[in-house]
Design a protein around this motif. Sequence first.
Motif, PDB file in Angstrom:
ATOM      1  N   GLY A 106      -4.080  -1.091  -8.341  1.00  0.00           N
ATOM      2  CA  GLY A 106      -5.030  -0.017  -8.593  1.00  0.00           C
ATOM      3  C   GLY A 106      -5.286   0.814  -7.359  1.00  0.00           C
ATOM      4  O   GLY A 106      -4.455   0.912  -6.463  1.00  0.00           O
ATOM      5  N   GLU A 107      -6.476   1.359  -7.324  1.00  0.00           N
ATOM      6  CA  GLU A 107      -6.865   2.295  -6.281  1.00  0.00           C
ATOM      7  C   GLU A 107      -7.605   1.579  -5.154  1.00  0.00           C
ATOM      8  O   GLU A 107      -8.388   0.669  -5.392  1.00  0.00           O
ATOM      9  N   LEU A 108      -7.333   2.019  -3.926  1.00  0.00           N
ATOM     10  CA  LEU A 108      -8.061   1.495  -2.768  1.00  0.00           C
ATOM     11  C   LEU A 108      -9.477   2.053  -2.765  1.00  0.00           C
ATOM     12  O   LEU A 108      -9.684   3.233  -3.014  1.00  0.00           O
ATOM     13  N   LYS A 109     -10.435   1.218  -2.462  1.00  0.00           N
ATOM     14  CA  LYS A 109     -11.831   1.651  -2.371  1.00  0.00           C
ATOM     15  C   LYS A 109     -12.319   1.394  -0.948  1.00  0.00           C
ATOM     16  O   LYS A 109     -12.052   0.342  -0.378  1.00  0.00           O
ATOM     17  N   ASP A 110     -13.039   2.336  -0.403  1.00  0.00           N
ATOM     18  CA  ASP A 110     -13.666   2.207   0.916  1.00  0.00           C
ATOM     19  C   ASP A 110     -12.631   1.835   1.994  1.00  0.00           C
ATOM     20  O   ASP A 110     -12.833   0.915   2.778  1.00  0.00           O
ATOM     21  N   TYR A 111     -11.521   2.548   2.028  1.00  0.00           N
ATOM     22  CA  TYR A 111     -10.408   2.297   2.951  1.00  0.00           C
ATOM     23  C   TYR A 111     -10.775   2.808   4.346  1.00  0.00           C
ATOM     24  O   TYR A 111     -11.116   3.976   4.518  1.00  0.00           O
ATOM     25  N   ARG A 112     -10.716   1.923   5.334  1.00  0.00           N
ATOM     26  CA  ARG A 112     -11.041   2.280   6.719  1.00  0.00           C
ATOM     27  C   ARG A 112      -9.967   1.738   7.657  1.00  0.00           C
ATOM     28  O   ARG A 112      -9.508   0.613   7.499  1.00  0.00           O
ATOM     29  N   ILE A 149       0.857  -1.180   0.000  1.00  0.00           N
ATOM     30  CA  ILE A 149       0.000   0.000   0.000  1.00  0.00           C
ATOM     31  C   ILE A 149       0.895   1.233   0.000  1.00  0.00           C
ATOM     32  O   ILE A 149       1.763   1.377   0.858  1.00  0.00           O
ATOM     33  N   ILE A 150       0.679   2.085  -0.997  1.00  0.00           N
ATOM     34  CA  ILE A 150       1.396   3.358  -1.091  1.00  0.00           C
ATOM     35  C   ILE A 150       0.336   4.424  -1.359  1.00  0.00           C
ATOM     36  O   ILE A 150      -0.225   4.480  -2.456  1.00  0.00           O
ATOM     37  N   GLY A 151       0.067   5.235  -0.351  1.00  0.00           N
ATOM     38  CA  GLY A 151      -0.967   6.254  -0.488  1.00  0.00           C
ATOM     39  C   GLY A 151      -2.325   5.619  -0.709  1.00  0.00           C
ATOM     40  O   GLY A 151      -2.775   4.802   0.078  1.00  0.00           O
ATOM     41  N   ASP A 152      -2.959   5.970  -1.825  1.00  0.00           N
ATOM     42  CA  ASP A 152      -4.277   5.419  -2.144  1.00  0.00           C
ATOM     43  C   ASP A 152      -4.220   4.307  -3.176  1.00  0.00           C
ATOM     44  O   ASP A 152      -5.241   3.943  -3.751  1.00  0.00           O
ATOM     45  N   SER A 153      -3.030   3.759  -3.420  1.00  0.00           N
ATOM     46  CA  SER A 153      -2.920   2.682  -4.400  1.00  0.00           C
ATOM     47  C   SER A 153      -2.429   1.403  -3.727  1.00  0.00           C
ATOM     48  O   SER A 153      -1.778   1.426  -2.688  1.00  0.00           O
ATOM     49  N   ILE A 154      -2.754   0.301  -4.367  1.00  0.00           N
ATOM     50  CA  ILE A 154      -2.400  -1.013  -3.831  1.00  0.00           C
ATOM     51  C   ILE A 154      -1.925  -1.915  -4.956  1.00  0.00           C
ATOM     52  O   ILE A 154      -2.406  -1.821  -6.085  1.00  0.00           O
ATOM     53  N   THR A 155      -0.959  -2.759  -4.637  1.00  0.00           N
ATOM     54  CA  THR A 155      -0.561  -3.845  -5.527  1.00  0.00           C
ATOM     55  C   THR A 155      -0.444  -5.102  -4.683  1.00  0.00           C
ATOM     56  O   THR A 155      -0.077  -5.048  -3.506  1.00  0.00           O
ATOM     57  N   SER A 156      -0.777  -6.221  -5.282  1.00  0.00           N
ATOM     58  CA  SER A 156      -0.606  -7.488  -4.567  1.00  0.00           C
ATOM     59  C   SER A 156      -0.187  -8.565  -5.544  1.00  0.00           C
ATOM     60  O   SER A 156      -0.597  -8.571  -6.706  1.00  0.00           O
ATOM     61  N   SER A 180      -3.182  -2.501  18.207  1.00  0.00           N
ATOM     62  CA  SER A 180      -3.136  -3.060  16.861  1.00  0.00           C
ATOM     63  C   SER A 180      -4.073  -2.253  15.974  1.00  0.00           C
ATOM     64  O   SER A 180      -4.851  -1.431  16.459  1.00  0.00           O
ATOM     65  N   TYR A 181      -3.983  -2.476  14.678  1.00  0.00           N
ATOM     66  CA  TYR A 181      -4.839  -1.787  13.720  1.00  0.00           C
ATOM     67  C   TYR A 181      -5.623  -2.809  12.908  1.00  0.00           C
ATOM     68  O   TYR A 181      -5.087  -3.847  12.529  1.00  0.00           O
ATOM     69  N   SER A 182      -6.865  -2.475  12.623  1.00  0.00           N
ATOM     70  CA  SER A 182      -7.685  -3.232  11.678  1.00  0.00           C
ATOM     71  C   SER A 182      -7.939  -2.318  10.484  1.00  0.00           C
ATOM     72  O   SER A 182      -8.467  -1.221  10.636  1.00  0.00           O
ATOM     73  N   ILE A 183      -7.531  -2.782   9.320  1.00  0.00           N
ATOM     74  CA  ILE A 183      -7.677  -2.012   8.092  1.00  0.00           C
ATOM     75  C   ILE A 183      -8.557  -2.821   7.146  1.00  0.00           C
ATOM     76  O   ILE A 183      -8.313  -4.008   6.932  1.00  0.00           O
ATOM     77  N   THR A 184      -9.567  -2.190   6.600  1.00  0.00           N
ATOM     78  CA  THR A 184     -10.434  -2.860   5.637  1.00  0.00           C
ATOM     79  C   THR A 184     -10.557  -2.000   4.379  1.00  0.00           C
ATOM     80  O   THR A 184     -10.520  -0.771   4.446  1.00  0.00           O
ATOM     81  N   PHE A 185     -10.675  -2.663   3.243  1.00  0.00           N
ATOM     82  CA  PHE A 185     -10.880  -1.972   1.979  1.00  0.00           C
ATOM     83  C   PHE A 185     -11.336  -2.970   0.930  1.00  0.00           C
ATOM     84  O   PHE A 185     -11.313  -4.186   1.154  1.00  0.00           O
ATOM     85  N   ASP A 186     -11.747  -2.442  -0.204  1.00  0.00           N
ATOM     86  CA  ASP A 186     -12.121  -3.261  -1.355  1.00  0.00           C
ATOM     87  C   ASP A 186     -11.051  -3.084  -2.418  1.00  0.00           C
ATOM     88  O   ASP A 186     -10.484  -1.998  -2.572  1.00  0.00           O
ATOM     89  N   ALA A 187     -10.789  -4.159  -3.144  1.00  0.00           N
ATOM     90  CA  ALA A 187      -9.810  -4.118  -4.231  1.00  0.00           C
ATOM     91  C   ALA A 187     -10.364  -4.912  -5.405  1.00  0.00           C
ATOM     92  O   ALA A 187     -11.232  -5.763  -5.234  1.00  0.00           O
TER      93      ALA A 187
END
Length: 181
Positions: free
Chosen positions: A118-124, A86-93, A132-139
Motif C-alpha cells: 500500500g501507501e507509505l504514511k508519515d515517511y521521513r 519501496i517504490i515512490g510512495d508505495s511499499i510492499t513487504s 547513513s540514513y534513518s527512514i521512518t514510516f507507518d504501514a
Amino acid sequence: MKTQYIILLFIISIFTSCSSTKVSATPSQIAALDQLVENKSFVIESDWALPQTTNSLMALQNAGFFAAGDNASRINLIGNPNELKIIGDSITSKLPYYGEVQSTTGYSGSNSGINFEGELKDYRIEKNDDNSYSITFDARSNSENFDVIINLYPNLNSEMILKGTKRFPIRYTGHVSSISE
C-alpha cells in the motif's frame, strides 16, 4: 617499574587497535546510497531476523524447535524469500515473523508473516553524520499497523525494526539494492 610500562603499553595498544577498526565509506558508496534514497526506489533483503527474546521463544529453543545455528534471538533467513520494497510512495513487504503475537489475526492462521502492500504514511528521511540514513514510516497490513524504522548504511547494509500493534517488535539485518538489480 617495568611491569607498569608493560601495562601502559598494553592499554595504549588496545585503544589504538580499537580506533583503527572504524570503517569509512568511499565517496562512490555514499553517492550510491544517496541515489537509492533520493529515488525512493529500493528493495531490502534480510539475512537475519532478530526477534525480541521472550520466555516462549526460549521454551521453543529448549525444545529444539530452531534449526542448527539459530536460536531464540537470531534466526538465519538466507535462502528464505523475504523483502521490503519501496517504490515512490508505495511499499510492499513479505517478511517472516518470529516472536509472540499478542492478538490473533483471524481464524485461518495462514498469514503469520509481516505482509503489507500500500501507501507509505508519515515517511521521513534523516541523513546521519556517518552518511547513513534513518527512514521512518507507518504501514498497514490487512489487520495490523506497523511502525517501521530502517537504517541504511553506505556499504549497503540495512537494519529494520518493525513494531506491530499486535506483535512484539522484531529486527532484521540484511542489505539494500536498487530495484533494477
